[in-house]
Scaffold this motif. Sequence first.
Motif, mmCIF file in Angstrom:
data_model
loop_
_atom_site.group_PDB
_atom_site.id
_atom_site.type_symbol
_atom_site.label_atom_id
_atom_site.label_comp_id
_atom_site.label_asym_id
_atom_site.label_seq_id
_atom_site.Cartn_x
_atom_site.Cartn_y
_atom_site.Cartn_z
ATOM 1 N N ARG A 1 0.857 -1.181 0.000
ATOM 2 C CA ARG A 1 0.000 0.000 0.000
ATOM 3 C C ARG A 1 0.889 1.226 0.000
ATOM 4 N NH1 ARG A 1 -5.252 1.131 0.644
ATOM 5 N NH2 ARG A 1 -5.814 3.221 1.379
ATOM 6 N N GLU A 2 0.720 2.095 -0.996
ATOM 7 C CA GLU A 2 1.506 3.327 -1.110
ATOM 8 C C GLU A 2 0.643 4.514 -0.723
ATOM 9 O OE1 GLU A 2 2.340 7.045 -2.969
ATOM 10 O OE2 GLU A 2 1.143 5.629 -4.148
ATOM 11 N N MET A 3 1.181 5.385 0.136
ATOM 12 C CA MET A 3 0.461 6.568 0.602
ATOM 13 C C MET A 3 1.382 7.770 0.582
ATOM 14 S SD MET A 3 -1.528 5.040 3.964
ATOM 15 C CE MET A 3 -0.480 3.604 4.237
ATOM 16 N N GLU A 4 0.818 8.965 0.610
ATOM 17 C CA GLU A 4 1.609 10.169 0.828
ATOM 18 C C GLU A 4 2.250 10.077 2.210
ATOM 19 O OE1 GLU A 4 2.257 12.705 -1.082
ATOM 20 O OE2 GLU A 4 0.833 12.545 -2.729
ATOM 21 N N GLY A 5 3.439 10.676 2.359
ATOM 22 C CA GLY A 5 4.178 10.583 3.608
ATOM 23 C C GLY A 5 3.379 10.929 4.853
ATOM 24 N N PRO A 6 2.724 12.106 4.897
ATOM 25 C CA PRO A 6 1.951 12.448 6.102
ATOM 26 C C PRO A 6 0.823 11.458 6.392
ATOM 27 C CG PRO A 6 2.371 14.411 4.781
ATOM 28 C CD PRO A 6 2.786 13.238 3.941
ATOM 29 N N ASP A 7 0.148 11.000 5.329
ATOM 30 C CA ASP A 7 -0.937 10.033 5.512
ATOM 31 C C ASP A 7 -0.402 8.705 6.037
ATOM 32 O OD1 ASP A 7 -2.704 11.913 4.581
ATOM 33 O OD2 ASP A 7 -2.831 11.094 2.558
ATOM 34 N N LEU A 8 0.779 8.330 5.557
ATOM 35 C CA LEU A 8 1.378 7.086 6.022
ATOM 36 C C LEU A 8 1.677 7.167 7.517
ATOM 37 C CD1 LEU A 8 2.650 4.307 5.634
ATOM 38 C CD2 LEU A 8 4.741 5.452 4.856
ATOM 39 N N GLY A 9 2.258 8.272 7.952
ATOM 40 C CA GLY A 9 2.564 8.422 9.370
ATOM 41 C C GLY A 9 1.329 8.323 10.237
ATOM 42 N N GLN A 10 0.249 8.952 9.792
ATOM 43 C CA GLN A 10 -0.987 8.904 10.563
ATOM 44 C C GLN A 10 -1.600 7.511 10.543
ATOM 45 O OE1 GLN A 10 -3.133 12.113 8.711
ATOM 46 N NE2 GLN A 10 -1.912 13.678 9.704
ATOM 47 N N ALA A 11 -1.515 6.849 9.385
ATOM 48 C CA ALA A 11 -2.037 5.482 9.292
ATOM 49 C C ALA A 11 -1.273 4.549 10.217
ATOM 50 C CB ALA A 11 -1.946 4.987 7.846
ATOM 51 N N LEU A 12 0.037 4.733 10.297
ATOM 52 C CA LEU A 12 0.845 3.885 11.172
ATOM 53 C C LEU A 12 0.510 4.114 12.641
ATOM 54 C CD1 LEU A 12 4.273 4.158 9.324
ATOM 55 C CD2 LEU A 12 2.908 2.074 9.612
ATOM 56 N N GLN A 13 0.261 5.371 13.008
ATOM 57 C CA GLN A 13 -0.099 5.646 14.395
ATOM 58 C C GLN A 13 -1.416 4.970 14.765
ATOM 59 O OE1 GLN A 13 0.519 9.790 15.733
ATOM 60 N NE2 GLN A 13 1.605 10.101 13.808
ATOM 61 N N LEU A 14 -2.390 5.088 13.877
ATOM 62 C CA LEU A 14 -3.671 4.429 14.120
ATOM 63 C C LEU A 14 -3.507 2.913 14.158
ATOM 64 C CD1 LEU A 14 -6.141 6.471 11.873
ATOM 65 C CD2 LEU A 14 -6.095 6.392 14.372
ATOM 66 N N ALA A 15 -2.691 2.390 13.240
ATOM 67 C CA ALA A 15 -2.505 0.936 13.170
ATOM 68 C C ALA A 15 -1.846 0.395 14.429
ATOM 69 C CB ALA A 15 -1.670 0.594 11.936
ATOM 70 N N LYS A 16 -0.898 1.133 14.968
ATOM 71 C CA LYS A 16 -0.232 0.659 16.187
ATOM 72 C C LYS A 16 -1.210 0.614 17.356
ATOM 73 C CE LYS A 16 4.096 0.988 18.761
ATOM 74 N NZ LYS A 16 3.602 0.836 20.112
ATOM 75 N N ARG A 17 -2.061 1.638 17.438
ATOM 76 C CA ARG A 17 -3.035 1.670 18.533
ATOM 77 C C ARG A 17 -4.016 0.515 18.459
ATOM 78 N NH1 ARG A 17 -4.391 8.108 17.827
ATOM 79 N NH2 ARG A 17 -2.294 8.865 18.356
ATOM 80 N N SER A 18 -4.329 0.085 17.233
ATOM 81 C CA SER A 18 -5.319 -0.986 17.062
ATOM 82 C C SER A 18 -4.664 -2.329 16.766
ATOM 83 C CB SER A 18 -6.280 -0.628 15.919
ATOM 84 O OG SER A 18 -5.562 -0.406 14.715
ATOM 85 N N ASN A 19 -3.320 -2.404 16.930
ATOM 86 C CA ASN A 19 -2.580 -3.635 16.702
ATOM 87 C C ASN A 19 -2.793 -4.182 15.295
ATOM 88 O OD1 ASN A 19 -0.743 -5.601 17.548
ATOM 89 N ND2 ASN A 19 -2.386 -7.034 18.113
ATOM 90 N N GLN A 20 -2.742 -3.280 14.290
ATOM 91 C CA GLN A 20 -2.931 -3.698 12.907
ATOM 92 C C GLN A 20 -1.797 -3.158 12.019
ATOM 93 O OE1 GLN A 20 -7.085 -3.652 11.330
ATOM 94 N NE2 GLN A 20 -7.535 -2.526 13.196
#
Length: 503
Positions: free
Chosen positions: A91-110
Amino acid sequence: MYQPRSWSPERAGSAFSRRGFLGAAAAIGAAAGLSACTGGGQSSEQAGGAAGGATGSIAWWDQYRPLTKLFEDDIFAGYMKDHQGVKITRREMEGPDLGQALQLAKRSNQLPDVTSTAGLDAAAAALVDEQWFQPIGDLVDVEGSPVGDYLYDGVHRFDGKLYSFPVFTGRVHACIPWSNTAQLKKAGVDPDESPATWDDFRAVARTCTKKTADDVYGVLLPGKDPTYFDSVVGALAQTAGAPGGIDWSTGNYVYDSQQYGDAIEYLLSLQADKVVHPSSPSMGPRDARARWAAGQGVIYPWGSWIIGGLMVEEPQSIERGIGVWHIPTQETTRHFIHGSPSGGTFWVTSSSKHAKLAADVMLQLSSVDVQKKLAATMDAPPVLLDLVSESEAHPTYKKSVEYLQSDVRIGPDPTVGTPGVAEVLATMRDIHPNVGEITQAAMTGSERNYRAKLRTFNQKMTAERERAIKQVQKSGTDVSEDAWAFGNWDPTRDYTPDSYQSK
């Protein structure tokens, strides 16, 4: 798209926008769907007996759009062909979107299995300490790979364990003058002769603005994103003799140096000459690239990765003619720009259930064959820089890499050998306005006394580092201002892994 991530204590904020949140949430949903389709993240051993002994599904996230074909059609497809039981989904995302997606993913263990760290806005050591990632040194042989000579303690190794390796070189800067050669010829300017000094470049910009069409300007300077100005001003200041934002021989911040003020003054002089595209303040770097590709600007100072983006989205501009120059210097004396050791590019996340497989997929990026193909994508140059000349990259890209090898030296990194530095950097608070924001304000006319602002910024950075050092010392961390000082630093030479032994 690659963005240079040279060491800097000024870290931008990571507040969630609504657009970023929705993009991140979509990414999380995709990851959840992937887990559901592949058995909930079973390990290779759990999934059982496929060809070659490796089975499982790898979720891979990154922001490198120009590398899509290389990743998906070449590396991943080839790996899956050789390992029939493996599925790799990217999955390719813009840099800022990727950072936010990773933060959400870590919180939800995904979290995905492998990711870059664009948009996370934190030192690698801090992310490792917060258990974002897991070590790979015992899973694959990175030390014996072609990139084994480019591994640093505190950058790729933490507490003796190897977590990542560099894919791209640190020998980069974001102020390479790229040109529309057809318009240069129309203006009577030789595309192959680099303007040596700032004054020479300024004269060329005036000529291009005067002798091309009425709606064509000599220079594009996208001012919407202050990080662009931060990179450009830093590079120009170093061509004038500044060591960078930090004088590595003393460890002191020098954002208030004469050279930093001169660099901003020089950008203002280009604007006063009316050679800068008038819409520049509303442009981001990609917007400016599109304007350049459409022929609205003759020269666009940016990074080596511009050609990779053009090949993907505006290939006609390459066919029309693209040129590259050395970065001009303030005077005829040429000073070097200083990059940092290239950090880890990809990381295996702590929640990956098939880390050995993920690390093995990552390791493909260290091979000579892939590094050569990476050069051909013309994004950031590969860490094995000498392979560029042997690659299928465009001749102009190859020339830009030759200029980088000539113009850039690798400087020290205080995190190497002093683990406490990463803790200090993680503790430091952002200082505003920073260099990019001060320059942005000066270019829009809302800030005239930019030299005084630079002095204030330098003072606040110094005070903030002192505060952060004292804070981490209270918890028992062994670190001081001396970690930023390298008495054996020679600005004309690379600071190698061996250099740290005699600091």
